[in-house]
Design a protein around this motif. Structure first.
Motif, short mmCIF file in Angstrom:
data_model
loop_
_atom_site.label_atom_id
_atom_site.label_comp_id
_atom_site.label_asym_id
_atom_site.label_seq_id
_atom_site.Cartn_x
_atom_site.Cartn_y
_atom_site.Cartn_z
N LYS A 87 -50.22 17.22 -60.57
CA LYS A 87 -50.99 16.15 -60.19
C LYS A 87 -51.91 15.76 -60.94
N SER A 88 -52.56 16.82 -61.70
CA SER A 88 -53.71 16.84 -62.54
C SER A 88 -53.40 16.58 -64.04
N ASN A 89 -53.97 15.54 -64.63
CA ASN A 89 -53.85 15.34 -66.00
C ASN A 89 -54.61 16.30 -66.91
N HIS A 90 -55.44 17.12 -66.30
CA HIS A 90 -56.32 17.90 -67.03
C HIS A 90 -55.98 19.42 -67.13
N VAL A 91 -54.94 19.75 -66.46
CA VAL A 91 -54.62 20.93 -66.18
C VAL A 91 -53.46 21.29 -67.43
N PRO A 92 -53.66 22.25 -68.30
CA PRO A 92 -52.93 22.58 -69.37
C PRO A 92 -51.50 22.94 -69.11
N VAL A 93 -50.53 22.77 -69.85
CA VAL A 93 -49.11 22.97 -69.55
C VAL A 93 -48.79 24.51 -69.05
N SER A 94 -49.84 25.38 -69.91
CA SER A 94 -49.00 26.79 -69.72
C SER A 94 -49.61 27.16 -68.23
N VAL A 95 -50.75 26.74 -67.78
CA VAL A 95 -51.23 26.85 -66.48
C VAL A 95 -50.16 26.36 -65.36
N LYS A 96 -49.63 25.21 -65.82
CA LYS A 96 -48.47 24.78 -64.78
C LYS A 96 -47.39 25.65 -64.76
N ASN A 97 -46.96 25.85 -66.07
CA ASN A 97 -45.89 26.88 -66.16
C ASN A 97 -45.85 28.13 -65.56
N THR A 98 -47.06 28.85 -65.64
CA THR A 98 -47.19 29.95 -65.07
C THR A 98 -47.10 29.77 -63.54
N ALA A 99 -47.83 29.12 -62.80
CA ALA A 99 -47.52 28.94 -61.64
C ALA A 99 -45.93 28.77 -61.15
N LEU A 100 -45.39 28.26 -61.95
CA LEU A 100 -43.90 28.16 -61.74
C LEU A 100 -42.93 29.43 -61.92
N MET A 101 -43.67 30.01 -63.13
CA MET A 101 -42.54 31.11 -63.94
C MET A 101 -43.21 32.61 -63.42
N HIS A 102 -44.15 32.83 -63.16
CA HIS A 102 -44.69 34.07 -63.00
C HIS A 102 -44.03 35.14 -62.10
N HIS A 103 -42.76 34.63 -61.23
CA HIS A 103 -42.08 35.86 -60.81
C HIS A 103 -40.75 35.71 -61.61
N GLU A 104 -40.54 34.84 -62.59
CA GLU A 104 -39.44 35.04 -63.65
C GLU A 104 -39.54 36.28 -64.35
N LYS A 105 -38.19 37.06 -64.63
CA LYS A 105 -38.38 38.21 -65.47
C LYS A 105 -37.47 38.30 -66.83
N CYS A 106 -37.84 38.80 -67.84
CA CYS A 106 -37.16 38.89 -69.08
C CYS A 106 -35.63 39.11 -68.86
N ASP A 107 -35.00 39.97 -68.17
CA ASP A 107 -33.75 40.20 -68.00
C ASP A 107 -33.15 39.24 -67.14
N GLY A 108 -33.62 38.01 -66.67
CA GLY A 108 -33.12 36.99 -65.87
C GLY A 108 -32.90 37.21 -64.33
N SER A 109 -33.67 38.26 -63.84
CA SER A 109 -33.78 38.73 -62.42
C SER A 109 -34.51 38.10 -61.47
N GLY A 110 -35.39 37.17 -62.29
CA GLY A 110 -36.53 36.79 -61.26
C GLY A 110 -36.32 35.37 -60.71
N TYR A 111 -37.46 34.65 -60.14
CA TYR A 111 -36.68 33.52 -59.56
C TYR A 111 -38.02 32.53 -59.87
N PRO A 112 -37.97 31.18 -59.85
CA PRO A 112 -37.01 30.56 -58.80
C PRO A 112 -35.69 30.10 -59.93
N TYR A 113 -35.66 30.23 -61.14
CA TYR A 113 -34.52 29.68 -61.89
C TYR A 113 -33.69 30.92 -62.66
N GLY A 114 -34.19 32.08 -62.52
CA GLY A 114 -33.50 33.21 -63.07
C GLY A 114 -33.40 32.96 -64.63
N LEU A 115 -34.66 32.66 -65.34
CA LEU A 115 -34.81 32.43 -66.56
C LEU A 115 -35.06 33.85 -67.35
N LEU A 116 -34.26 33.82 -68.72
CA LEU A 116 -34.41 35.02 -69.57
C LEU A 116 -35.60 34.85 -70.48
#
Length: 386
Positions: A232-261
């Motif tokens: 909602k804020s235009n002043h928040v860096p993209v990496s900060v937003k992405n980290t909120a979304l991806m910090h439970h993703e794991k490199c082997d694809g076993s994380g969530y919410p999307y199972g990213l590699l």
């Protein structure tokens, strides 16, 4: 080698085991070549050990009155008054840090309450600047993990957790030789990674014990909730937003919410994943009891090193283990020793340590008393003594 089999009741401190002492299921309780202490002897009763083979080639009497390993005396001779002053200074630094950390946490909480319930803008830079000022002020403190364990005992809130993760990420980014700008970005990502939890039902977050499967699914939504809040804020860096979304993703694809590699996960999120997991494990009841960083390292190993960005996790574990090299520790079954070597090229929990004295000659003493944990099954480090 002359061996004498003695009943447990006849054992005395200073005697040296001639064979591994095994439990009823053939697990090693005390390895061969270990000098018995009162603590070890008393623990043998718990495992229903009635007889022990003792090495008769060693003059046990030379060890009976040693209160600390001779290796420790040879290696760490120092002026007591100097050491007292050193510990007093670090205690003062720790108290000052905890005071400033508490103030920073309260400011963070107040600001987030204004953002969530009064619709005031999210001033990420203001909060980051305050956190970085705190970190810079105490960056010379070598007891970063002691500080974190002390903060755990003081405050377990989401706000404190985010600030701790920011500190861990900031420290790890320095170890990885990130640029100054990227070090600040790592801290920012840590500071706001769990912001989505502030939108979850409070009764779930504060629930003692295990969560139900339904509650776990609700908790997992904090990643997407946090992303949408920051977006909602235009002043928040993209990496900060992405980290909120991806910090439970794991490199082997076993994380969530999307199972990213691996290649799909934001660089800073990979770093925050390690910092977040470390802080979360450190607040577990068993960790709060033992306060042993090596137990946390072992948990990372058991969880699976390939789940994490390899250069990041190995750097983190190496620095963490080195922070406690030369410390006195306790092992499984009551053994005590001093860490003398962290084996290069091996995982940091595969450590060599001086368990006790085993020869009167100093040079023989140093090498003969070393016990390589990677070669001993069923032995692990439990607590840091000093």
């Amino acid at each position: 080698m002359p061996v004498k089999r003695l009943p447990r009741t006849d054992l005395k401190p200073g005697m040296v085991t001639a064979q591994d002492i095994l439990s009823y299921d053939l697990k090693t309780i005390v390895p061969k070549g270990v000098i018995l202490t009162e603590n070890i002897i008393s623990r043998l009763e718990e495992f229903s050990i009635y007889y022990v083979s003792i090495d008769e080639t060693i003059d046990h009497s030379i060890f009976q009155h040693l209160s600390v390993p001779m290796v420790n005396q040879l290696t760490f001779q120092s002026n007591n008054s100097t050491m007292d002053a050193f510990h007093a200074a670090n205690k003062t630094n720790l108290q000052a840090f905890l005071h400033d950390f508490s103030k920073c946490t309260q400011h963070y909480q107040d600001h987030m309450m204004d953002t969530l319930y009064r619709n005031e803008p999210l001033h990420t830079q203001e909060l980051l600047t305050e956190a970085l000022s705190l970190f810079e002020q105490y960056q010379s403190c070598t007891y970063i993990f002691d500080i974190l364990f002390a903060v755990h005992a003081m405050d377990t809130s989401v706000y404190s957790h985010c600030l701790r993760v920011a500190l861990i990420a900031y420290t790890l980014s320095r170890w990885l030789h990130f640029s100054d700008a990227d070090q600040s970005m790592a801290a920012a990502c840590g500071l706001f990674h769990d912001i989505g939890k502030l939108l979850l039902p409070f009764k779930i977050l504060q629930k003692p014990g295990k969560f139900t499967s339904e509650e776990l699914e609700i908790i997992k939504t904090h990643t997407t909730e946090g992303f949408h809040l920051l977006n909602k804020s235009n002043h928040v860096p993209v990496s900060v937003k992405n980290t909120a979304l991806m910090h439970h993703e794991k490199c082997d694809g076993s994380g969530y919410p999307y199972g990213l590699l691996n290649e799909e996960i934001d660089t800073f999120s990979k770093l925050i994943t390690i910092a977040d997991h470390f802080d979360t494990m450190s607040t577990m009841p068993q960790m709060r009891t033992t306060l042993c960083p090596f137990s946390v390292i072992k948990q990372f190993e058991d969880d699976g090193i390939p789940k994490y960005e390899l250069p990041y996790i190995l750097t983190f574990l190496e620095h963490m283990a080195n922070a406690y090299s030369l410390n006195k520790i306790t092992l499984t079954y009551g053994l005590e020793g001093n860490i003398v070597l962290l084996n290069c090229g091996d995982y940091p929990t595969h450590t060599s340590l001086s368990e006790n004295v085993s020869a009167p000659n100093p040079q023989e003493l140093y090498y003969n008393s070393m016990l390589k944990l990677s070669e001993k099954e069923n032995l692990s480090m439990e607590t840091i003594l000093s």
